[in-house]
Scaffold this motif. Structure first.
Motif, PDB file in Angstrom:
ATOM      1  N   TYR A 153       1.157  -0.953   0.256  1.00 21.25           N
ATOM      2  CA  TYR A 153      -0.211   0.210  -0.097  1.00 21.25           C
ATOM      3  C   TYR A 153       1.051   0.987  -0.165  1.00 21.25           C
ATOM      4  O   TYR A 153       0.168   2.044   0.532  1.00 21.25           O
ATOM      5  CB  TYR A 153      -0.954  -0.253   1.286  1.00 21.25           C
ATOM      6  CG  TYR A 153      -1.847  -1.200   0.706  1.00 21.25           C
ATOM      7  CD1 TYR A 153      -2.608  -1.688   0.090  1.00 21.25           C
ATOM      8  CD2 TYR A 153      -1.690  -2.135   2.409  1.00 21.25           C
ATOM      9  CE1 TYR A 153      -3.731  -2.968   0.292  1.00 21.25           C
ATOM     10  CE2 TYR A 153      -2.550  -3.675   1.915  1.00 21.25           C
ATOM     11  CZ  TYR A 153      -3.283  -3.525   1.070  1.00 21.25           C
ATOM     12  OH  TYR A 153      -3.738  -4.714   1.495  1.00 21.25           O
ATOM     13  N   ASP A 198      -0.208   3.659  -2.496  1.00 23.20           N
ATOM     14  CA  ASP A 198      -1.667   4.556  -1.932  1.00 23.20           C
ATOM     15  C   ASP A 198      -1.640   5.916  -0.700  1.00 23.20           C
ATOM     16  O   ASP A 198      -1.762   6.837  -1.006  1.00 23.20           O
ATOM     17  CB  ASP A 198      -2.615   3.583  -1.534  1.00 23.20           C
ATOM     18  CG  ASP A 198      -3.006   2.549  -2.277  1.00 23.20           C
ATOM     19  OD1 ASP A 198      -3.415   2.883  -3.549  1.00 23.20           O
ATOM     20  OD2 ASP A 198      -3.513   1.385  -1.725  1.00 23.20           O
ATOM     21  N   GLN A 242       0.278   8.057  -2.658  1.00 26.98           N
ATOM     22  CA  GLN A 242      -1.271   9.475  -3.767  1.00 26.98           C
ATOM     23  C   GLN A 242      -1.471  10.189  -3.051  1.00 26.98           C
ATOM     24  O   GLN A 242      -1.771  11.576  -3.013  1.00 26.98           O
ATOM     25  CB  GLN A 242      -1.865   7.787  -4.225  1.00 26.98           C
ATOM     26  CG  GLN A 242      -2.519   9.193  -4.930  1.00 26.98           C
ATOM     27  CD  GLN A 242      -2.614   9.787  -6.424  1.00 26.98           C
ATOM     28  OE1 GLN A 242      -0.943   9.387  -6.494  1.00 26.98           O
ATOM     29  NE2 GLN A 242      -2.728  11.010  -6.607  1.00 26.98           N
ATOM     30  N   TYR A 271      -9.870  -3.157  -5.505  1.00 28.98           N
ATOM     31  CA  TYR A 271      -8.657  -2.461  -5.961  1.00 28.98           C
ATOM     32  C   TYR A 271      -9.030  -1.331  -5.781  1.00 28.98           C
ATOM     33  O   TYR A 271      -8.075  -0.123  -4.739  1.00 28.98           O
ATOM     34  CB  TYR A 271      -8.004  -2.977  -7.570  1.00 28.98           C
ATOM     35  CG  TYR A 271      -8.680  -2.052  -8.595  1.00 28.98           C
ATOM     36  CD1 TYR A 271      -8.189  -1.111  -8.828  1.00 28.98           C
ATOM     37  CD2 TYR A 271      -9.337  -2.677  -9.547  1.00 28.98           C
ATOM     38  CE1 TYR A 271      -7.842  -0.112 -10.123  1.00 28.98           C
ATOM     39  CE2 TYR A 271     -10.718  -1.920  -9.607  1.00 28.98           C
ATOM     40  CZ  TYR A 271      -9.467  -0.800 -10.513  1.00 28.98           C
ATOM     41  OH  TYR A 271      -9.688  -0.682 -12.177  1.00 28.98           O
ATOM     42  N   PHE A 331      -8.095   1.094  -2.167  1.00 29.01           N
ATOM     43  CA  PHE A 331      -7.094   2.970  -1.968  1.00 29.01           C
ATOM     44  C   PHE A 331      -8.124   3.280  -1.303  1.00 29.01           C
ATOM     45  O   PHE A 331      -7.811   4.230  -0.228  1.00 29.01           O
ATOM     46  CB  PHE A 331      -7.372   2.942  -3.195  1.00 29.01           C
ATOM     47  CG  PHE A 331      -7.213   5.143  -3.197  1.00 29.01           C
ATOM     48  CD1 PHE A 331      -5.287   5.138  -2.689  1.00 29.01           C
ATOM     49  CD2 PHE A 331      -7.255   5.999  -3.735  1.00 29.01           C
ATOM     50  CE1 PHE A 331      -5.018   6.124  -2.784  1.00 29.01           C
ATOM     51  CE2 PHE A 331      -7.016   7.030  -4.273  1.00 29.01           C
ATOM     52  CZ  PHE A 331      -5.576   7.528  -3.017  1.00 29.01           C
ATOM     53  N   ILE A 381      -7.836   3.010   2.665  1.00 31.55           N
ATOM     54  CA  ILE A 381      -6.861   3.538   2.495  1.00 31.55           C
ATOM     55  C   ILE A 381      -6.791   4.677   3.579  1.00 31.55           C
ATOM     56  O   ILE A 381      -6.297   4.953   3.710  1.00 31.55           O
ATOM     57  CB  ILE A 381      -5.544   3.450   2.055  1.00 31.55           C
ATOM     58  CG1 ILE A 381      -4.755   1.889   1.650  1.00 31.55           C
ATOM     59  CG2 ILE A 381      -4.123   4.099   2.167  1.00 31.55           C
ATOM     60  CD1 ILE A 381      -4.159   1.090   2.627  1.00 31.55           C
ATOM     61  N   ALA A 397      -8.989  10.307  -1.537  1.00 35.01           N
ATOM     62  CA  ALA A 397      -9.228   8.557  -2.145  1.00 35.01           C
ATOM     63  C   ALA A 397     -10.351   8.891  -3.218  1.00 35.01           C
ATOM     64  O   ALA A 397     -10.582   7.976  -4.496  1.00 35.01           O
ATOM     65  CB  ALA A 397      -9.205   8.033  -1.547  1.00 35.01           C
ATOM     66  N   ASP A 411      -2.077  -0.182  -6.789  1.00 36.64           N
ATOM     67  CA  ASP A 411      -2.145   0.776  -5.779  1.00 36.64           C
ATOM     68  C   ASP A 411      -1.851   2.126  -6.589  1.00 36.64           C
ATOM     69  O   ASP A 411      -2.317   2.062  -8.302  1.00 36.64           O
ATOM     70  CB  ASP A 411      -0.799   1.099  -4.633  1.00 36.64           C
ATOM     71  CG  ASP A 411       0.690   1.227  -5.483  1.00 36.64           C
ATOM     72  OD1 ASP A 411       0.339   2.431  -6.029  1.00 36.64           O
ATOM     73  OD2 ASP A 411       1.360   0.601  -5.661  1.00 36.64           O
ATOM     74  N   ALA A 412      -2.692   3.464  -6.013  1.00 39.27           N
ATOM     75  CA  ALA A 412      -2.923   4.401  -7.370  1.00 39.27           C
ATOM     76  C   ALA A 412      -1.901   4.905  -7.550  1.00 39.27           C
ATOM     77  O   ALA A 412      -1.934   5.485  -9.047  1.00 39.27           O
ATOM     78  CB  ALA A 412      -3.315   5.750  -6.006  1.00 39.27           C
TER      79      ALA A 412
END
Length: 310
Positions: free
Chosen positions: A68, A71, A74, A146, A150, A153, A163, A293-294
């Motif tokens: 992560y 994430d 980001q 997925y 995010f 998180i 997010a 992840d992002a």
């Protein structure tokens, strides 16, 4: 008032004013420090898979033990510890150059990092010991889709709205690129996603990173039926290199680690695969493609746009 007393009187007034301003500035600084201290000590409750966990409302030092990092980056969260897999991801390296590489077994090392939050997957060892160091939130891979992952998180670090906004924007961008790709390659064109590792090849379904979520879920591109039969449900499927041609579609996304042997790409059987002969093989850096992840998703989307639409 006598004229000679005037300058002295003015001087006293100025000194008193300066002292007053100084006290105001000092008090202002103290107030700011108090606000910062209060802010850093504030907590929120995150509803984790195992129950409510009290976490910092504004985490400053996060250790990520799997999956992560992108994430958190980001969302603008400071990461002080990462695992080796994520440390090698070129998408992250500028942002984690000061982070320390750790494993879940490096208890003393993690203590020295003084984290206020630890995030990872729930299959790691020493979860109980980690929880004694800092609030520890662990996730089951694939339990949430997925993009929802995010957002989860985001909830943990008190940035849920940020997010959600990113997810909305990403879905719109992916749909637009997907539309252009379909217009170019055709609605019925098929795409195989594979990765080379330890003299084997791995085929992937639609939710095992490597760009699969973007290609199959967001863009709606088609997976070859034979890949669907073996990889869709489990997420991935291992094959020997020589039988890759039996599973390839019109296009191949092939991830190859830098430290792995890729000489099979020079063999006659590989060059004889239709997608390879047609110039429809797109080779990716595996280290940059492992995750979903992002930050990695942004990289993958740019990769697909460049390769399919060049």
């Amino acid at each position: 008032m006598k004229k000679w007393l005037l300058p002295m009187f003015m001087m006293v007034v100025l000194v008193l004013a300066a002292c007053g301003n100084g006290n105001k500035e000092e008090n202002s600084k103290k107030d700011e420090e108090a606000v910062k201290e209060a802010s850093s000590s504030e907590t929120i409750t995150y509803q984790s898979e195992t129950g409510p966990i009290e976490v910092p409302a504004n985490p400053k030092r996060v250790v990520v033990l799997s999956s992560y990092t992108g994430d958190l980056l980001q969302l603008g969260v400071n990461v002080v510890g990462v695992d080796a897999w994520e440390a090698n991801n070129p998408n992250f390296q500028d942002d984690i150059k000061n982070a320390v590489v750790v494993e879940n077994t490096d208890i003393e090392k993690i203590i020295e990092l003084d984290p206020d939050l630890i995030i990872g997957l729930n299959n790691i060892e020493n979860a109980d010991k980690l929880a004694e160091i800092a609030p520890t939130v662990l996730f089951t891979y694939g339990k949430a889709d997925y993009l929802q992952q995010f957002i989860e998180i985001g909830k943990v670090v008190n940035k849920e709205k940020e997010a959600e906004k990113w997810v909305e924007d990403f879905k719109a961008r992916a749909a637009e690129v997907g539309k252009k790709i379909k217009e170019k390659i055709g609605e019925d064109a098929t795409v195989t996603v594979a990765e080379s590792f330890d003299k084997q090849l791995y085929l992937f379904g639609d939710n095992w990173a490597r760009g699969t979520e973007i290609l199959y879920q967001e863009m709606g591109l088609k997976m070859p039926e034979k890949v669907k039969e073996v990889a869709l449900e489990p997420g991935y499927f291992a094959i020997s290199q020589e039988v890759l041609g039996e599973y390839t579609g019109d296009y191949i996304i092939l991830s190859v680690p830098d430290d792995q042997d890729s000489s099979f790409m020079n063999t006659s059987w590989f060059k004889d695969i239709d997608a390879v002969k047609n110039g429809h093989l797109y080779k990716a850096n595996a280290s940059a493609f492992y995750f979903n992840d992002a930050k990695t998703l942004d990289y993958q989307l740019d990769f697909f746009e460049e390769k399919f639409l060049q």
